[in-house]
Scaffold this motif. Structure first.
Motif, PDB file in Angstrom:
ATOM      1  N   TRP A 187       0.838  -1.200   0.000  1.00  0.00           N
ATOM      2  CA  TRP A 187       0.000   0.000   0.000  1.00  0.00           C
ATOM      3  C   TRP A 187       0.875   1.253   0.000  1.00  0.00           C
ATOM      4  N   SER A 188       1.966   1.242   0.765  1.00  0.00           N
ATOM      5  CA  SER A 188       2.874   2.381   0.784  1.00  0.00           C
ATOM      6  C   SER A 188       3.579   2.542  -0.558  1.00  0.00           C
ATOM      7  N   LEU A 189       4.034   1.438  -1.132  1.00  0.00           N
ATOM      8  CA  LEU A 189       4.676   1.496  -2.448  1.00  0.00           C
ATOM      9  C   LEU A 189       3.734   2.105  -3.482  1.00  0.00           C
ATOM     10  N   SER A 190       2.492   1.672  -3.454  1.00  0.00           N
ATOM     11  CA  SER A 190       1.509   2.177  -4.411  1.00  0.00           C
ATOM     12  C   SER A 190       1.281   3.673  -4.258  1.00  0.00           C
ATOM     13  N   ASN A 191       1.284   4.149  -3.026  1.00  0.00           N
ATOM     14  CA  ASN A 191       1.016   5.566  -2.796  1.00  0.00           C
ATOM     15  C   ASN A 191       2.211   6.451  -3.135  1.00  0.00           C
ATOM     16  N   VAL A 192       3.425   5.973  -2.895  1.00  0.00           N
ATOM     17  CA  VAL A 192       4.587   6.725  -3.367  1.00  0.00           C
ATOM     18  C   VAL A 192       4.540   6.812  -4.881  1.00  0.00           C
ATOM     19  N   ALA A 193       4.265   5.679  -5.525  1.00  0.00           N
ATOM     20  CA  ALA A 193       4.207   5.644  -6.983  1.00  0.00           C
ATOM     21  C   ALA A 193       3.134   6.595  -7.522  1.00  0.00           C
ATOM     22  N   TYR A 194       1.967   6.585  -6.878  1.00  0.00           N
ATOM     23  CA  TYR A 194       0.873   7.457  -7.318  1.00  0.00           C
ATOM     24  C   TYR A 194       1.285   8.930  -7.241  1.00  0.00           C
ATOM     25  N   CYS A 195       1.865   9.311  -6.119  1.00  0.00           N
ATOM     26  CA  CYS A 195       2.264  10.712  -5.948  1.00  0.00           C
ATOM     27  C   CYS A 195       3.363  11.110  -6.939  1.00  0.00           C
ATOM     28  N   LEU A 196       4.296  10.205  -7.196  1.00  0.00           N
ATOM     29  CA  LEU A 196       5.340  10.484  -8.181  1.00  0.00           C
ATOM     30  C   LEU A 196       4.740  10.665  -9.572  1.00  0.00           C
ATOM     31  N   SER A 197       3.738   9.860  -9.898  1.00  0.00           N
ATOM     32  CA  SER A 197       3.102  10.000 -11.214  1.00  0.00           C
ATOM     33  C   SER A 197       2.366  11.328 -11.329  1.00  0.00           C
ATOM     34  N   LYS A 198       1.789  11.785 -10.214  1.00  0.00           N
ATOM     35  CA  LYS A 198       1.115  13.088 -10.219  1.00  0.00           C
ATOM     36  C   LYS A 198       2.130  14.219 -10.360  1.00  0.00           C
TER      37      LYS A 198
END
Length: 250
Positions: free
Chosen positions: A71-82
């Motif tokens: 879940w943390s990996l996914s959220n770092v990735a999401y924010c980086l994509s934004k």
């Protein structure tokens, strides 16, 4: 609750969880989440930058084996994509893809987060495909959206968008292969295989039709999906006209 008030509340909670406290990762994650939600409304890059920093800090406290690591990996990735969307830094997108892959590896078949992990990684690859037009990204996108749909049942809020995005992938692959051949039909597979181009176009139509069936006419995405379906049907009609024999009788 106002997003700014929520950020303030989460900051106060983090102060009660200093380094070494057993609940610090949860407090870091919660503040990062609140900041990313505020970013969606205000588009202030400082909020996004801080969210990334906090999500990274939470990730460090969630080593391999921790149930919340994916879940943390996914959220770092999401924010980086934004942030990539905002600033265009390719390194952010590449890291988002890398972290998205790691998150997916932790979500084996049957894991409750597998569907969204497939969906998110496909979304990141879509961004890179739009930039680099690498057909391998497009092929992987298709497989990921297919995998997401396997675990998004009818009624799941991500199913219509997954179908719509998959339709776009099939349409893009059809157009690429058509352009390679130089006319409206796609490159043929080796002998014994169906024409992948025409199959891709039919898949695009079928996916978009199903996506539309899951929406009502008042849904914000309905008109966009309907326009896409009309476009795919028009391409299909043109391709059929193009391939008619010149001496065909009425």
């Amino acid at each position: 609750m106002d997003s700014t008030d929520n950020v303030s509340r989460k900051r106060a909670e983090l102060r009660h969880h200093p380094p070494g406290h057993c609940g610090r990762d949860i407090a870091l994650f919660a503040l990062a989440w609140a900041l990313s939600e505020r970013y969606k409304k205000g588009q202030e890059i400082d909020d996004l930058n801080e969210a990334i920093t906090l999500h990274r800090a939470a990730l460090e406290l969630r080593p391999v084996g921790n149930d919340e690591r994916a879940w943390s990996l996914s959220n770092v990735a999401y924010c980086l994509s934004k942030r990539y969307d905002k600033l265009g830094a390719v390194d952010d997108l590449e890291e988002a893809i890398t972290l998205g892959r790691e998150a997916l590896e932790l979500c084996s078949p049957g894991h409750p987060g597998r569907g969204i992990s497939c969906y998110s990684l496909a979304h990141f690859l879509r961004k890179r495909f739009q930039k680099q037009a690498n057909s391998r990204d497009l092929d992987e996108e298709i497989e990921l959206y297919r995998a997401a749909l396997e675990v998004f049942p009818h009624g799941h809020n991500q199913r219509p968008s997954s179908l719509h995005n998959l339709a776009r992938c099939f349409s893009d692959r059809y157009k690429i292969e058509s352009a390679m051949l130089g006319h409206a039909t796609a490159v043929l597979r080796p002998s014994g295989h169906p024409d992948r181009g025409e199959t891709d176009l039919d898949e695009a139509i079928a996916c978009e039709q199903e996506a539309l069936q899951l929406l009502t006419s008042g849904d914000p995405c309905y008109e966009e999906y309907r326009r896409c379906l009309i476009a795919y049907l028009q391409i299909k009609t043109r391709s059929q006209v193009t391939t008619l024999p010149s001496n065909s009788s009425p």
